[in-house]
Scaffold this motif. Sequence first.
Motif, PDB file in Angstrom:
ATOM      1  N   UNK A  28     -21.229 -56.181  10.929  1.00 36.86           N
ATOM      2  CA  UNK A  28     -19.786 -55.923  10.847  1.00 36.86           C
ATOM      3  C   UNK A  28     -18.965 -57.208  10.841  1.00 36.86           C
ATOM      4  N   UNK A  29     -19.563 -58.330  11.292  1.00 39.23           N
ATOM      5  CA  UNK A  29     -18.817 -59.590  11.280  1.00 39.23           C
ATOM      6  C   UNK A  29     -18.515 -60.060   9.856  1.00 39.23           C
ATOM      7  N   UNK A  30     -19.215 -59.513   8.877  1.00 41.85           N
ATOM      8  CA  UNK A  30     -18.969 -59.859   7.476  1.00 41.85           C
ATOM      9  C   UNK A  30     -18.121 -58.799   6.770  1.00 41.85           C
ATOM     10  N   UNK A  31     -17.458 -57.953   7.559  1.00 42.88           N
ATOM     11  CA  UNK A  31     -16.672 -56.864   6.973  1.00 42.88           C
ATOM     12  C   UNK A  31     -15.275 -56.825   7.576  1.00 42.88           C
ATOM     13  N   UNK A  32     -14.390 -56.116   6.888  1.00 43.98           N
ATOM     14  CA  UNK A  32     -13.120 -55.717   7.489  1.00 43.98           C
ATOM     15  C   UNK A  32     -13.306 -54.280   7.952  1.00 43.98           C
ATOM     16  N   UNK A  33     -13.214 -54.068   9.265  1.00 47.59           N
ATOM     17  CA  UNK A  33     -13.504 -52.739   9.809  1.00 47.59           C
ATOM     18  C   UNK A  33     -12.508 -52.456  10.929  1.00 47.59           C
ATOM     19  N   UNK A  34     -11.681 -51.428  10.721  1.00 46.35           N
ATOM     20  CA  UNK A  34     -10.657 -51.080  11.707  1.00 46.35           C
ATOM     21  C   UNK A  34     -10.930 -49.745  12.377  1.00 46.35           C
ATOM     22  N   UNK A  35     -12.148 -49.254  12.312  1.00 43.75           N
ATOM     23  CA  UNK A  35     -12.606 -48.004  12.943  1.00 43.75           C
ATOM     24  C   UNK A  35     -12.161 -46.778  12.163  1.00 43.75           C
ATOM     25  N   UNK A  36     -10.926 -46.772  11.666  1.00 40.59           N
ATOM     26  CA  UNK A  36     -10.393 -45.604  10.977  1.00 40.59           C
ATOM     27  C   UNK A  36     -10.868 -45.509   9.534  1.00 40.59           C
ATOM     28  N   UNK A  37     -11.191 -46.645   8.935  1.00 40.19           N
ATOM     29  CA  UNK A  37     -11.615 -46.682   7.540  1.00 40.19           C
ATOM     30  C   UNK A  37     -13.038 -47.214   7.437  1.00 40.19           C
ATOM     31  N   UNK A  38     -13.729 -46.897   6.367  1.00 43.65           N
ATOM     32  CA  UNK A  38     -15.082 -47.457   6.192  1.00 43.65           C
ATOM     33  C   UNK A  38     -15.037 -48.974   6.125  1.00 43.65           C
ATOM     34  N   UNK A  39     -16.100 -49.589   6.623  1.00 43.34           N
ATOM     35  CA  UNK A  39     -16.169 -51.051   6.624  1.00 43.34           C
ATOM     36  C   UNK A  39     -16.168 -51.580   5.192  1.00 43.34           C
ATOM     37  N   UNK A  40     -15.398 -52.662   4.966  1.00 41.93           N
ATOM     38  CA  UNK A  40     -15.298 -53.278   3.645  1.00 41.93           C
ATOM     39  C   UNK A  40     -15.854 -54.695   3.723  1.00 41.93           C
ATOM     40  N   UNK A  41     -16.842 -54.994   2.923  1.00 49.12           N
ATOM     41  CA  UNK A  41     -17.489 -56.313   2.952  1.00 49.12           C
ATOM     42  C   UNK A  41     -16.533 -57.385   2.441  1.00 49.12           C
ATOM     43  N   UNK A  42     -16.350 -58.446   3.257  1.00 51.90           N
ATOM     44  CA  UNK A  42     -15.449 -59.537   2.869  1.00 51.90           C
ATOM     45  C   UNK A  42     -16.123 -60.904   3.014  1.00 51.90           C
ATOM     46  N   UNK A  43     -17.429 -60.927   3.181  1.00 45.54           N
ATOM     47  CA  UNK A  43     -18.154 -62.193   3.267  1.00 45.54           C
ATOM     48  C   UNK A  43     -17.853 -62.933   4.560  1.00 45.54           C
ATOM     49  N   UNK A  44     -17.646 -64.235   4.447  1.00 40.09           N
ATOM     50  CA  UNK A  44     -17.449 -65.074   5.635  1.00 40.09           C
ATOM     51  C   UNK A  44     -15.964 -65.266   5.955  1.00 40.09           C
ATOM     52  N   UNK A  45     -15.117 -64.404   5.441  1.00 41.08           N
ATOM     53  CA  UNK A  45     -13.674 -64.571   5.647  1.00 41.08           C
ATOM     54  C   UNK A  45     -13.301 -64.526   7.128  1.00 41.08           C
ATOM     55  N   UNK A  46     -13.947 -63.621   7.881  1.00 44.30           N
ATOM     56  CA  UNK A  46     -13.660 -63.541   9.319  1.00 44.30           C
ATOM     57  C   UNK A  46     -13.968 -64.866  10.015  1.00 44.30           C
ATOM     58  N   UNK A  47     -15.073 -65.483   9.655  1.00 43.16           N
ATOM     59  CA  UNK A  47     -15.466 -66.747  10.283  1.00 43.16           C
ATOM     60  C   UNK A  47     -14.521 -67.882   9.882  1.00 43.16           C
ATOM     61  N   UNK A  48     -14.064 -67.877   8.637  1.00 41.11           N
ATOM     62  CA  UNK A  48     -13.121 -68.900   8.190  1.00 41.11           C
ATOM     63  C   UNK A  48     -11.807 -68.773   8.956  1.00 41.11           C
ATOM     64  N   UNK A  49     -11.293 -67.529   9.062  1.00 44.83           N
ATOM     65  CA  UNK A  49     -10.059 -67.310   9.815  1.00 44.83           C
ATOM     66  C   UNK A  49     -10.235 -67.681  11.278  1.00 44.83           C
ATOM     67  N   UNK A  50     -11.399 -67.359  11.816  1.00 41.65           N
ATOM     68  CA  UNK A  50     -11.648 -67.603  13.241  1.00 41.65           C
ATOM     69  C   UNK A  50     -11.669 -69.093  13.561  1.00 41.65           C
ATOM     70  N   UNK A  51     -12.355 -69.862  12.732  1.00 39.61           N
ATOM     71  CA  UNK A  51     -12.567 -71.276  13.029  1.00 39.61           C
ATOM     72  C   UNK A  51     -11.460 -72.181  12.512  1.00 39.61           C
ATOM     73  N   UNK A  52     -10.727 -71.747  11.470  1.00 40.67           N
ATOM     74  CA  UNK A  52      -9.737 -72.625  10.848  1.00 40.67           C
ATOM     75  C   UNK A  52      -8.300 -72.170  11.035  1.00 40.67           C
ATOM     76  N   UNK A  53      -8.077 -70.872  11.208  1.00 33.49           N
ATOM     77  CA  UNK A  53      -6.704 -70.363  11.228  1.00 33.49           C
ATOM     78  C   UNK A  53      -6.269 -69.746  12.550  1.00 33.49           C
ATOM     79  N   UNK A  54      -7.182 -69.551  13.460  1.00 35.78           N
ATOM     80  CA  UNK A  54      -6.868 -68.863  14.720  1.00 35.78           C
ATOM     81  C   UNK A  54      -6.690 -69.897  15.830  1.00 35.78           C
ATOM     82  N   UNK A  55      -5.435 -70.282  16.082  1.00 35.28           N
ATOM     83  CA  UNK A  55      -5.153 -71.288  17.110  1.00 35.28           C
ATOM     84  C   UNK A  55      -5.461 -70.769  18.510  1.00 35.28           C
ATOM     85  N   UNK A  56      -5.246 -69.479  18.734  1.00 36.44           N
ATOM     86  CA  UNK A  56      -5.515 -68.911  20.057  1.00 36.44           C
ATOM     87  C   UNK A  56      -7.019 -68.939  20.350  1.00 36.44           C
ATOM     88  N   UNK A  57      -7.824 -68.727  19.331  1.00 33.42           N
ATOM     89  CA  UNK A  57      -9.274 -68.797  19.529  1.00 33.42           C
ATOM     90  C   UNK A  57      -9.701 -70.201  19.943  1.00 33.42           C
TER      91      UNK A  57
END
Length: 311
Positions: A53-82
């Motif tokens: 699921x870390x490679x998907x966009x998944x909000x519980x209400x909708x089926x998981x959508x594969x988005x590759x490493x986008x979550x990791x890019x946002x986490x490491x480069x765009x998430x200041x709180x992280x």
Amino acid sequence: MKFLGKYMQIKKRDIGIAWKKAKMSKTCYLFLLPYFILFVTFYVLPVCMSVFYSFTYYNVLEPAKFIGVENYIDLLLNDDVFLIAVKNTFLLAAITGPLGYIMAFLFAWFINELPRFVRAFAVMVFYAPTISGQAYLIWSILFSGDAYGYVNGFLLKFGIINEPVLWLTDTKYMMNVIIIVVLWMSLGTGFLSFVAGLQGIDASQFEAGYVDGVKNRWQELWYITLPNMKPMLLFGAVMAITQSFGVADVTMALCGYPSTDYAARTVVTHLVDYGTTRFEMGYASAIATVLFVVMILCNKAIQALLNKVGT
């Protein structure tokens, strides 16, 4: 080709031998089967699902959508709180992990010298903060930000401060309080394993050590006690790392959720935020996967370090 054929023959023979041994021990494997099923169901599968699921966009209400490493890019480069959470988590791990580990071993070592009934009582006293789930809430009273907090009341009484200190909401003091509370709760399962390990060392080894030239308790500790306790030391290290990287309840209960300017934010708190408040399960899974990988690497480093103890 001859080498490859010979290698395949050897592997086939080894597999055959292993299969025969497994058939001879099938009763043992049947007894292990319930634990194996539970372990796979509640440990292995959740980890695999989290990685997926870390490679998907998944909000519980909708089926998981594969988005590759986008979550990791946002986490490491765009998430200041992280990044703030990572800094706080590594600060906690660097201080409370080693200190809690050393404290657990030293207290277990000292307690081991006490008479049997006194030792049992001492173990219960030191272990109590870990098993009493909300015990850290006592500290919210001690460090209350008004004049009725015990720490503020004491400091005001003796003129050390002129007005109450906001220990749990002022960014200058929050992490210091958290570190104290986490250290207070660090004598957990690893502490019990140390107590059990010290009790399991054969007394004759100490007698033989003094015959061979061991002159004091510190040499006894290094040459006899620590080498005999390598499995317990490794287990305690794993528990210390897990606890130090998994701090979340303490920060949320004492400093609020979210804390002031995210000064007490940890990686697990960030995970809880995205997983249970925002329901961004794909992003939360990416956080969990990063934390899992870091903990595995730290465990490997500690294991390599402990293998040198007493050698």
